[in-house]
Design an enzyme around this catalytic site. Structure first.
Site, PDB file in Angstrom:
ATOM      1  N   GLU A 101      38.079  49.524  48.541  1.00  0.00           N
ATOM      2  CA  GLU A 101      38.110  48.644  47.378  1.00  0.00           C
ATOM      3  C   GLU A 101      38.564  47.391  48.108  1.00  0.00           C
ATOM      4  O   GLU A 101      39.870  47.482  48.455  1.00  0.00           O
ATOM      5  CB  GLU A 101      39.207  49.162  46.349  1.00  0.00           C
ATOM      6  CG  GLU A 101      38.521  50.369  45.616  1.00  0.00           C
ATOM      7  CD  GLU A 101      39.782  50.829  44.558  1.00  0.00           C
ATOM      8  OE1 GLU A 101      40.060  49.896  43.901  1.00  0.00           O
ATOM      9  OE2 GLU A 101      39.779  51.904  44.674  1.00  0.00           O
ATOM     10  N   CYS A 109      43.225  42.611  41.434  1.00  0.00           N
ATOM     11  CA  CYS A 109      42.009  42.498  42.040  1.00  0.00           C
ATOM     12  C   CYS A 109      40.914  42.127  41.073  1.00  0.00           C
ATOM     13  O   CYS A 109      40.029  41.336  41.336  1.00  0.00           O
ATOM     14  CB  CYS A 109      41.383  44.072  42.618  1.00  0.00           C
ATOM     15  SG  CYS A 109      42.463  44.732  43.415  1.00  0.00           S
TER      16      CYS A 109
END
Lengths: 234, 1055
Positions: free
Chosen positions: B813, B847
């Protein structure tokens, strides 16, 4: 050489439409592909059909995810982009063909366009004929010579599959890793007598990307339902 | 909890004011059944009362139904277009948005969007109202004129261009605007106070009076707050100077919404509220007292109740108000705290001797309160879950308000549109010192008849303002009354038998099997197969005080961390032998504060950890999945028990704010519980493959997984990766980010307590540059889960691929260049709230955080001005303070990179806003929240992981290109969309290549199992964390052949 890169560009454009098409549309086109395969190679058709059926279980419907009230949440899948699938020469020709058909079916059903690098004329012909008969969208699937794959690795492919030897698998994996840009994992099969990848009902999941869509519905009256739940009617 | 009936005993009220105050907060989310059991005796009528109430209600309804003028136009509209119908909802969507859209192209597109899907014809002639039928004809005609239907297949780009560029249909648009204005007129008394006063005259002549409410939602900026202040002042002046006199119509009053007068009217900013907002209100009250215009403070969300009471008390006791007796407030009966609040207010009034006018309402934020409690994982709801329960609570409160103990202290004002409630109050009252209140545009017939029947004064709550400001108000009112079960709806619906409307709520509530509504699960039970993680509401005194006290005690604690190999914690040994350098950990918000010490792992530790994990693998793999899952469940419970400790650690080591810290622990808990359930679904599957052979496929652990986690979610992602890998059957070597080793170490301690065997989790704190390569190049590694930057992911990928080993799963990720697209149908205030949270919460170190905001140019000026104003209200500072919105960034390295970017942007682009940093920030790694207007997203060549927002304007006709430009960045993590046009937002969502798309909300805070998280392209490999496909990637398939179908073999089809 430039010809191969052009094919990638064509495939990428075809992918955009294919990826946006509803799942049922993709499934029906690929079922026609599978039916067309049946005429030339019944086993490959069975492989294709198996992965269409298995893939359908995972990909056909968005998952509705239950959470707090006032929002809808859905998880669904899409294709990753252009998949590069490489079929190497092996001593287990039929198993290799079946494994590649498994990958090809899964990759297409998942919503990808495919560049298939293969010198297996029998396999190529079977795929090509079926593709023509089924009238798959133009440029969705390209059959290219095996030795074109190193050049195509330089393109912005988003999935990679390989059927062949462990040595090439290692080298291919390293080449993929060394590319700039998007990380692409290798889906591979080298133990052809076992063909575990070809029998994997979850194979399509290796070629998808997942997406969630969250819609706040309180702003537009969605919580009227909640008001109802709090009312005398219940 | 106290005995509710005690409120009718004089002795109860002799308790000191402080003691009565202390009864309020603990009832915030008290068990519904328990508290309703207490309230029922207060609400239950005597036999005589009951008969009288039923009789009077029945008479009232008969009179209303016999009255030809009873059904007001808006009532008729509600009746026809109930919110239970698609058309009702669409009509409201259109009403909510249309009038604020400045550009005709977008307005036309919205009209088409809303009118294309509904069956307007079915409503025709259902209603006797000319107004409704005229509206229906208009809507139907409009649908036909636009010529909707299924267009021929075309490419999405063509479709969008057609959508956006189609020639405007001015006639239709104007007609719709006119229709919306007609609706507006029904709910707004006047566009300004003078017009409202003028239009109110006929009703005043009839003996009614008004409470004027200046329309407007919560202020986001100081400028908005000043504007609303001026509106209120103008209203007070106008009402005070009004020459109208009448013997029968009492003096009008003005209602004030506190959130309109201060951009940060919230518990976190209590100090500002009790000074700045206090000053603002004092000025308004001074003028109101001079002109003798009664003031009522409106009620808002449940979390603000205690704060509003503290502010009310301060003002009430002030010299400005003392001795006046016309400063009042609104209390919502759906709040479980309503009764003790009334008791406290009564004591306050009694002590000071000034009457408090008090409007008792049922409450208008019910749906939101339910939603927020579910999202935040509270133990219960602050409101009742049945309408009948609220009605019971209302009557219980009314019984108290009408008692002799209250008379002369509080002047009750009963607001209701329910004939049964009105009759019940009239019957319960043994004096005349109260009034009724109703909303303008609703319940007119009810009160025309009620006034005649009961001879009580009636005040009309009347919104004043432009039609544009009406919209959010209108939506709330319609939501409140538009469902066909509402009393307003049923009163005018002749098909609804009268005896169903005269039922007493006590009878209705007690006829249920349970007092709470079983169709609305408690917040902890919203997920069908697992418990929701528990949250703490720090805005509520009874919740916040014990929690904050625990956290406070832990802030001075020193933590330590070192490698934990095969269950042996090595810190002490390494510290004593001086074998490795011991890192001193300091707080990001103040580098002078030492938080703890960490002994980083060496290469030898890496080897030992991997060997240990390899050795533990066979036994762990054989451990039944139910046992593994039980350990995760236990770990989740332990994390909840240690919430305060992890909150303190998050403040100290990661610089996280209070809300972020609580959310961090909650997410970790959710991961544990979610994967525990998911793992149990990895059951063996038997199926016949293409070769006719039936096989059983089982998913098993692959071996040793390396989990490398980031500092921005030091507990949640750390445990998310580990718990998935472990429960899938792998053993784990975990390396947390070096910046947050202490949090991770504490989590590993709890894992041992939860029962995980020593060897299955190996903990290696350290720098990526020191041990990262050793970990990912080891031949024994069976997979890697990584969250961090894209370049680091690429390096790990090469390291893994360089081994002489088969390819293994690499789950990465990585970064993003997250955008939000806002078109001109969006509600600017909602957009700004969501932009501020998405861009600046957690100091932009998520994020998912918003980096590039695309705003349609037609509304850009207004939205950018609001963003600037809202940014100025943000508080950057010490993360453990409730008032802090934005804490520090993680370290000096991050700070320098971000400041360099700000410097570069300042020189090349237009700075919109930048917050100054105050003295609290001087010793920490703080970066000022900053916004720039830039030419295009292509100005940004990489992600800037901090509180920096970039804004791009676009033309409506360029929407497709905007999406394409976002796609071209190669990242694809999150996207936000704000649009009321469903066709538009669905098109964007479909074409944007992102992992998580959020529509009409912020784009951060993904919930495990609800919004599985992860991106595509440069943003990650998938599968999504917290999603149903994640665990598979941690497993490998093992196949057992069961039966070979000879026929297949014999046919030769299968080799």
């Amino acid at each position: 050489m430039i010809n191969h890169v052009t094919r990638f560009t064509d495939a990428q454009q075809a992918w955009e439409q294919w990826n946006l098409a509803p799942f049922d549309h993709k499934l029906s086109q690929l079922q026609a592909f599978s039916a067309a395969l049946q005429q030339g190679n019944a086993t490959l058709a069975k492989v294709c059909q198996f992965h269409l059926e298995q893939g359908k279980k995972w990909l056909a419907q968005p998952h509705r995810l239950i959470g707090p009230t006032g929002e809808t949440n859905e998880l669904y899948t899409a294709g990753r982009g252009v998949a590069l699938l490489i079929l190497d020469n092996t001593d287990h020709c039929q198993q290799a063909q079946q494994s590649m058909m498994a990958m090809l079916s899964a990759a297409l059903l998942a919503g990808n366009a495919v560049l298939l690098c293969s010198d297996d004329i029998t396999f190529n012909n079977a795929v090509n004929n079926a593709m023509q008969q089924a009238q798959l969208p133009a440029h969705l699937l390209h059959i290219i010579a095996f030795d074109a794959y190193p050049v195509l690795l330089g393109c912005d492919i988003r999935s990679a599959g390989y059927i062949g030897s462990s040595q090439v698998e290692l080298s291919l994996n390293l080449q993929l890793a060394k590319r700039d840009g998007v990380i692409v994992g290798l889906v591979s099969e080298t133990d052809l007598p076992a063909m575990s990848l070809a029998h994997d009902p979850l194979l399509a999941l290796r070629f998808i990307t997942e997406r969630t869509r969250t819609i706040n519905i309180t702003a537009v009256g969605g919580n009227a339902t909640l008001l109802e739940l709090g009312s005398a009617a219940h | 909890m106290f005995t509710a009936t005690d409120v009718l005993k004089a002795a109860f009220h002799e308790q000191p004011l402080d003691q009565l105050w202390s009864l309020i907060s603990p009832l915030y989310m008290v068990d519904e059944t328990q508290w309703l059991t207490e309230l029922l005796p207060l609400a239950t009528p005597s036999a005589a009362e009951k008969a009288q109430i039923a009789d009077k209600t029945s008479q009232l309804i008969k009179a209303i139904r016999a009255d030809k003028n009873a059904i007001q136009m808006i009532d008729a509209l509600l009746l026809e277009y109930s919110l239970d119908t698609q058309e009702g909802i669409l009509l409201m969507c259109l009403a909510e948005a249309l009038m604020r859209i400045p550009d005709s192209a977008t307005a036309d597109a919205l009209i088409k969007d809303k009118l294309s899907v509904a069956d307007w014809q079915s409503h025709l002639a259902h209603s006797d109202s000319v107004f409704v039928n005229a509206s229906t004809w208009g809507l139907m005609l409009t649908g036909k004129v636009i010529g909707l239907g299924n267009p021929a297949p075309q490419s999405p780009t063509q479709a969008l261009n057609k959508l956006v560029n189609k020639l405007s249909e001015p006639v239709i648009r104007q007609a719709m605007h006119q229709a919306m204005k007609v609706m507006g007129h029904q709910f707004v008394l006047g566009r300004n106070i003078n017009e409202a006063q003028h239009k109110g005259r006929p009703m005043r002549d009839k003996g009614f009076t008004y409470s004027f409410d200046m329309l407007g939602e919560a202020a986001l900026t100081s400028a908005d707050a000043k504007k609303y202040y001026q509106d209120y002042l103008t209203a007070i002046e106008a009402v005070g100077k009004d020459q109208y006199t009448s013997k029968t119509s009492p003096a009008p009053s003005v209602s004030i919404k506190l959130s309109a007068l201060h951009p940060r009217y919230e518990v976190a900013n209590k100090a500002r509220v009790l000074t700045e907002l206090y000053e603002t209100l004092s000025r308004l009250l001074r003028r109101a007292v001079e002109l003798d215009v009664a003031i009522t403070i409106d009620a808002e969300e449940a979390d603000r109740l205690e704060l509003s009471l503290q502010l009310f008390e301060k003002l009430y006791r002030s010299d400005v108000v003392k001795g006046w007796g016309k400063f009042g407030l609104v209390i919502q009966a759906y709040s479980k705290r309503a009764l003790p609040v009334l008791v406290w207010l009564n004591a306050l009034a009694k002590e000071q001797g000034d009457l408090i006018p008090l409007r008792l309402v049922k409450g208008a934020y019910w749906d939101s309160e339910i939603k927020w409690s579910q999202q935040a994982g509270y133990a219960n709801y602050p409101v009742y879950t049945r309408k009948e329960a609220t009605d019971v609570a209302y009557l219980a409160c009314a019984r108290f308000l009408l008692s002799d103990l209250v008379r002369g202290n509080i002047f009750p004002q009963f607001a209701s549109h329910n004939a049964q409630t009105v009759s019940a109050i009239a019957v319960m009252a043994n004096h005349k010192d109260f009034e009724f209140q109703r909303l303008h545009g609703m319940g007119e017939a009810l009160y025309n008849h009620a006034m005649a029947a009961y001879q009580q004064s009636v005040r009309i709550y009347a919104p004043v303002g432009s039609h544009k400001d009406l919209l959010p108000y209108l939506v709330r009112r319609l939501l409140e009354n538009g469902a066909n079960s509402s009393f307003v709806h049923r009163l005018v619906d002749a098909r609804c038998p009268i005896d169903t409307l005269t039922q007493h709520p006590v009878d209705m509530l007690t006829s249920y099997d349970s007092f709470n509504n079983t169709q609305i699960p408690l917040p902890g039970q919203v997920f069908p197969d697992r418990a929701n993680s528990l949250g703490i509401n720090v805005d509520i005194i009874s919740e916040a005080e014990p929690f904050e006290s625990q956290v406070h005690h832990l802030l001075s604690k020193q933590w330590t961390a070192g490698p934990i190999i095969n269950g042996v914690a090595l810190f002490d040994q390494l510290f004593q032998t001086n074998d490795v350098h011991i890192e001193t950990i300091t707080a990001p918000y103040d580098r002078r504060i030492q938080v703890g010490s960490v002994a980083f792992a060496s290469q030898e530790h890496v080897t030992a950890a991997i060997s240990g994990a390899e050795a533990a693998f066979p036994a762990w793999q054989q451990t039944p999945v139910t046992e593994k899952a039980a350990m995760l469940e236990k770990l989740a419970d332990l994390l909840e028990q240690h919430l305060a400790e992890f909150t303190a650690l998050c403040h100290q080591e990661a610089g996280k704010t209070i809300h972020d810290s609580i959310d961090e622990v909650r997410e970790a808990v959710d991961f544990c519980r979610y994967y525990a359930k998911q793992a149990q679904q990895l059951t063996p599957q038997t199926l016949t493959s293409f070769d006719g052979v039936t096989r059983t496929s089982t998913r098993q652990g692959r071996g040793v997984f390396v989990c490398i986690s980031p500092w921005n979610f030091p507990l949640a992602i750390f445990l998310g990766q580990i718990s998935a890998a472990l429960v899938a059957g792998n053993t784990v070597v975990a390396k947390p980010a070096e910046q947050t080793s202490l949090i991770a170490a504490r989590a590993v301690d709890l894992m041992a307590e939860a029962g995980f065997p020593a060897g299955v989790i190996q903990y290696l704190p350290g720098r990526g540059t020191d041990i990262g390569h050793a970990l990912t190049s080891h031949p024994a590694i069976a997979g890697v889960a990584f969250t961090g930057s894209t370049p680091t992911a690429q390096r790990i990928n090469i390291s893994l691929a360089s081994r002489v080993a088969k390819p293994v799963p690499f789950i990465a990720e990585t970064g993003g260049q997250n955008a939000m697209i806002v078109d001109s149908t969006a509600l600017p205030e909602q957009v700004v709230r969501d932009v501020i949270r998405s861009a600046f919460a957690s100091a932009g170190q998520r994020c998912s955080a918003l980096r590039v905001l695309f705003i349609q140019q037609d509304i850009a000026e207004r939205v950018i001005a609001l963003i600037k104003g809202a940014m100025e209200e943000l508080n950057v500072g010490l993360p453990y303070l409730h008032q802090t919105d934005v804490g520090p960034v993680i370290d000096s390295n991050a700070k320098q990179k971000l400041l360099t970017h700000i410097e570069h942007m300042s020189q090349t682009q237009r700075k919109v806003a930048q917050l100054p940093l105050n003295n609290a920030c001087t010793e920490g790694d703080f970066v000022p929240p900053t916004a720039f207007e830039i030419d295009d997203i292509s100005c940004l060549t990489q992600e800037h992981f901090g509180p920096i927002l970039h804004i791009v304007r676009f033309k409506a006709s360029e929407l497709a290109q905007v999406v394409e430009r976002i796609n071209q960045t190669g990242f694809g993590l999150t996207m936000g969309i704000h649009s009321r046009n469903e066709t538009t937002y669905r098109w964007i969502e479909q074409h944007a290549r992102v992992g998580n798309c959020y529509i009409n909300r912020d784009q951060v805070g993904a919930v495990v199992g609800v919004q599985p998280f992860g991106g595509q392209g440069l943003s990650g490999t998938g599968p999504k964390a917290g999603g149903p496909h994640y665990l598979y990637r941690f497993t490998e398939q093992h196949i057992t052949e069961q039966q070979i179908i000879s026929e297949a073999k014999a046919s030769g089809a299968i080799s």
